[in-house]
Design an enzyme around this catalytic site. Structure first.
Site, PDB file in Angstrom:
ATOM      1  N   ASP A 150       0.864  -1.168   0.000  1.00  0.00           N
ATOM      2  CA  ASP A 150       0.000   0.000   0.000  1.00  0.00           C
ATOM      3  C   ASP A 150       0.910   1.231   0.000  1.00  0.00           C
ATOM      4  O   ASP A 150       2.116   1.112   0.257  1.00  0.00           O
ATOM      5  CB  ASP A 150      -0.904  -0.033   1.237  1.00  0.00           C
ATOM      6  CG  ASP A 150      -1.765   1.220   1.349  1.00  0.00           C
ATOM      7  OD1 ASP A 150      -2.382   1.597   0.332  1.00  0.00           O
ATOM      8  OD2 ASP A 150      -1.795   1.814   2.437  1.00  0.00           O
ATOM      9  N   ASP A 192      -1.652  -0.715   6.183  1.00  0.00           N
ATOM     10  CA  ASP A 192      -1.840  -0.196   7.534  1.00  0.00           C
ATOM     11  C   ASP A 192      -3.262   0.239   7.843  1.00  0.00           C
ATOM     12  O   ASP A 192      -3.669   0.253   8.997  1.00  0.00           O
ATOM     13  CB  ASP A 192      -0.912   0.997   7.765  1.00  0.00           C
ATOM     14  CG  ASP A 192      -1.338   2.222   6.948  1.00  0.00           C
ATOM     15  OD1 ASP A 192      -1.780   2.025   5.791  1.00  0.00           O
ATOM     16  OD2 ASP A 192      -1.241   3.349   7.457  1.00  0.00           O
ATOM     17  N   ASP A 196      -7.242  -1.504   4.008  1.00  0.00           N
ATOM     18  CA  ASP A 196      -6.313  -2.567   3.610  1.00  0.00           C
ATOM     19  C   ASP A 196      -6.691  -3.927   4.205  1.00  0.00           C
ATOM     20  O   ASP A 196      -6.145  -4.952   3.781  1.00  0.00           O
ATOM     21  CB  ASP A 196      -4.878  -2.223   4.045  1.00  0.00           C
ATOM     22  CG  ASP A 196      -4.330  -1.007   3.321  1.00  0.00           C
ATOM     23  OD1 ASP A 196      -4.628  -0.864   2.120  1.00  0.00           O
ATOM     24  OD2 ASP A 196      -3.628  -0.200   3.953  1.00  0.00           O
TER      25      ASP A 196
END
Length: 553
Positions: free
Chosen positions: A248, A447, A451
């Site tokens: 990410d 995080d 996600d």
């Protein structure tokens, strides 16, 4: 004992004692290996204080046990005290020592609105906090649970070894019986009983049973020392086979410390009216934007409200909305505000935007209030980590909900070839499924709340330091340090652990294959058999402990 049962020959009790002694050596070493992880669990549990200072309505404080704390309680933490629970600072500022929990030596400056975790220490000033999580729900509690799971979960190799060992029991019982029958008819007397006892002892699959658990326990302990909490041995095994890693962007490859560069506010609504309330609302989203807003609010001496939001909703990849302090707030993309019926949003072309900038539109009571312009920069170690992963033969991807131009700009700076922007959570899941359908073993590193689905879908999910609770629940590995350099270490450690497990299995099976025939033909007596069996267990344990020398401290 066999001599007594057969009522023949002299009973050699000293030999019986030595046999038992050798048999116990392997068991003792196994317990010593397990105690390494058990000691870690005890040390982590010991970080929590035995009491807390509860603030009463009249401002006085009362010492209470941790079991009496409730979510929403206000606590006072004096200098030198450990933080009793996860929460948010509501008064005062200090430096928090998180080294015992995360391994970070530098203290973290906290101000009203900052999140703090139970088990960390307040060494400087008095602060007041509001409790958000208690007990097993705190970050410390979840870390302890992860360590416990690491010692309980079995790898696929271990499950196979257990199945082999269960079948081997019948061989262990059958071969001594056959040995006794053969030698009894060939050489009648006590000699057959001695040889049967030797085969029974030497055929015991103790080393086979130790092969996987000792390697997993040692590897899990090494990972914990490096700020890597692995949920189970099966996860450790999968990590070693990972060949595709998906990152990410915000808060993962970037610093997570976004800077608010500019506030463009509506002529009708000054930011003083809505920015403090938005800071409080954003603090519950767990997004790095919240920390940037809090820093900006304090730099402007704004007073952030203490009360909890009346409502709070996260719109994945789009923003947040909620009601607090009598204001209906929305913060996020232009599309989110339009979908919520917000009027008078300025056109996109009104303000220039660089590739490194992130724009957040805001509204108050369904009226456009302003535009927040943030800047996001990569972590200082991100480029080094990407290069190390490539050296390990791993292909790296960058998937983000941010606009494509911003994502490509970061990917170019970090030498990542495969990148996609404007990815909704369901789009990330589909992308991971496509990789998995091609036979790839994937790892997702993220995080945020958005996600969590991807972390669950990937073969291995990794939640970075300060990830949200839902991401921690969905992930298989938790990073307790704010540094991505532990990711290549995790891959190397897992590969060494897998290699060690295979070595242990070969050693244990090779021992049985070579020594059982020798015992059956009469070349090994019971005392030597006990020493050989203990020696195989010792060899397996020592080989597992050898991982410490293969992974630099």
């Amino acid at each position: 004992m066999l001599m007594l049962m057969l009522q023949s020959g002299e009973p050699y009790f000293d030999s019986c004692t030595m046999i038992i002694f050798f048999l116990l050596i392997g068991r003792t070493l196994e317990q010593l290996s397990k105690s390494r992880v058990m000691d870690l669990t005890e040390r982590l549990s010991g970080l929590a204080p035995s009491f807390a200072r509860l603030l009463k309505s009249d401002g006085t404080e009362q010492q209470v046990g941790l079991e009496e704390i409730q979510e929403g309680d206000r606590l006072r933490v004096h200098p030198g005290d450990s933080i009793p629970a996860d929460g948010i600072v509501i008064h005062g500022e200090t430096e928090i020592d998180e080294s015992a929990l995360t391994g970070e030596s530098l203290r973290r400056h906290v101000v009203p609105g900052s999140r703090i975790h139970g088990g960390t220490t307040n060494p400087i000033k008095v602060i007041e906090m509001q409790v958000l999580k208690i007990g097993r729900e705190t970050l410390l509690g979840q870390i302890v649970s992860l360590v416990d799971q690491a010692s309980e979960t079995k790898t696929k190799v271990q499950q196979l070894a257990d199945r082999v060992a269960s079948k081997f029991v019948w061989i262990v019982l059958g071969l001594p019986a056959l040995t006794w029958i053969y030698w009894y008819w060939t050489v009648p007397g006590e000699h057959s009983a001695w040889l049967a006892a030797a085969v029974l002892i030497i055929a015991c699959p103790c080393a086979l049973g130790l092969a996987t658990p000792t390697a997993v326990l040692v590897a899990s302990g090494l990972a914990s020392q490096r700020g890597l909490l692995i949920k189970g041995g099966d996860t450790l095994e999968r990590i070693g086979r990972v060949n595709e890693i998906v990152f990410d962007k915000t808060g993962t490859l970037t610093s997570g410390s976004l800077n608010l560069q500019k506030v463009i506010h509506s002529p009708e609504l000054s930011e003083e009216h809505w920015l403090p309330a938005l800071c409080r609302l954003e603090s519950f989203s767990g997004h790095p934007l919240g920390d940037a807003l809090i820093r900006e609010a304090h730099s402007r001496s704004y007073l952030i409200p203490n009360q909890l939001p009346d409502s709070h909703h996260v719109h994945p990849r789009m923003g947040i909305s909620g009601r607090i302090n009598g204001l209906d707030l929305i913060a996020g993309t232009r599309k989110l505000l339009e979908d919520q019926g917000v009027q008078n949003i300025p056109k996109k072309g009104n303000y220039s935007q660089s590739l490194a900038e992130m724009r957040v539109e805001t509204s108050v009571d369904r009226k456009w209030a302003g535009t927040l312009i943030f800047e996001d920069v990569p972590r200082k170690e991100s480029l080094h980590v990407i290069r190390e992963l490539k050296k390990l033969g791993i292909r790296v991807y960058l998937l983000s909900g941010d606009r494509q131009e911003t994502v490509q700009s970061l990917a170019k700076a970090l030498e990542i070839e495969a990148t996609l922007g404007a990815m909704l959570p369901d789009m990330k899941i589909r992308y991971l499924k496509e990789l998995q359908s091609d036979g790839k073993i994937t790892m997702m590193i993220g995080d945020g709340i958005n996600d969590a689905p991807s972390l669950h879908q990937a073969d291995v999910g990794v939640a970075v330091h300060n990830a949200r609770e839902i991401s921690i629940d969905a992930a298989d590995v938790l990073l307790t340090r704010a540094n991505l350099e532990s990711i290549p270490e995790l891959i190397r450690l897992s590969r060494i652990a897998r290699r060690t497990i295979l070595q242990n299995l070969c050693l244990s099976l090779g021992y049985n294959t070579l020594t059982i025939p020798l015992a059956m033909i009469g070349w090994v007596n019971p005392l030597l058999a006990a020493a050989a069996m203990a020696g195989s267990s010792v060899t397996v344990v020592l080989n597992s402990l050898r991982q410490k020398k293969q992974i630099p401290a």
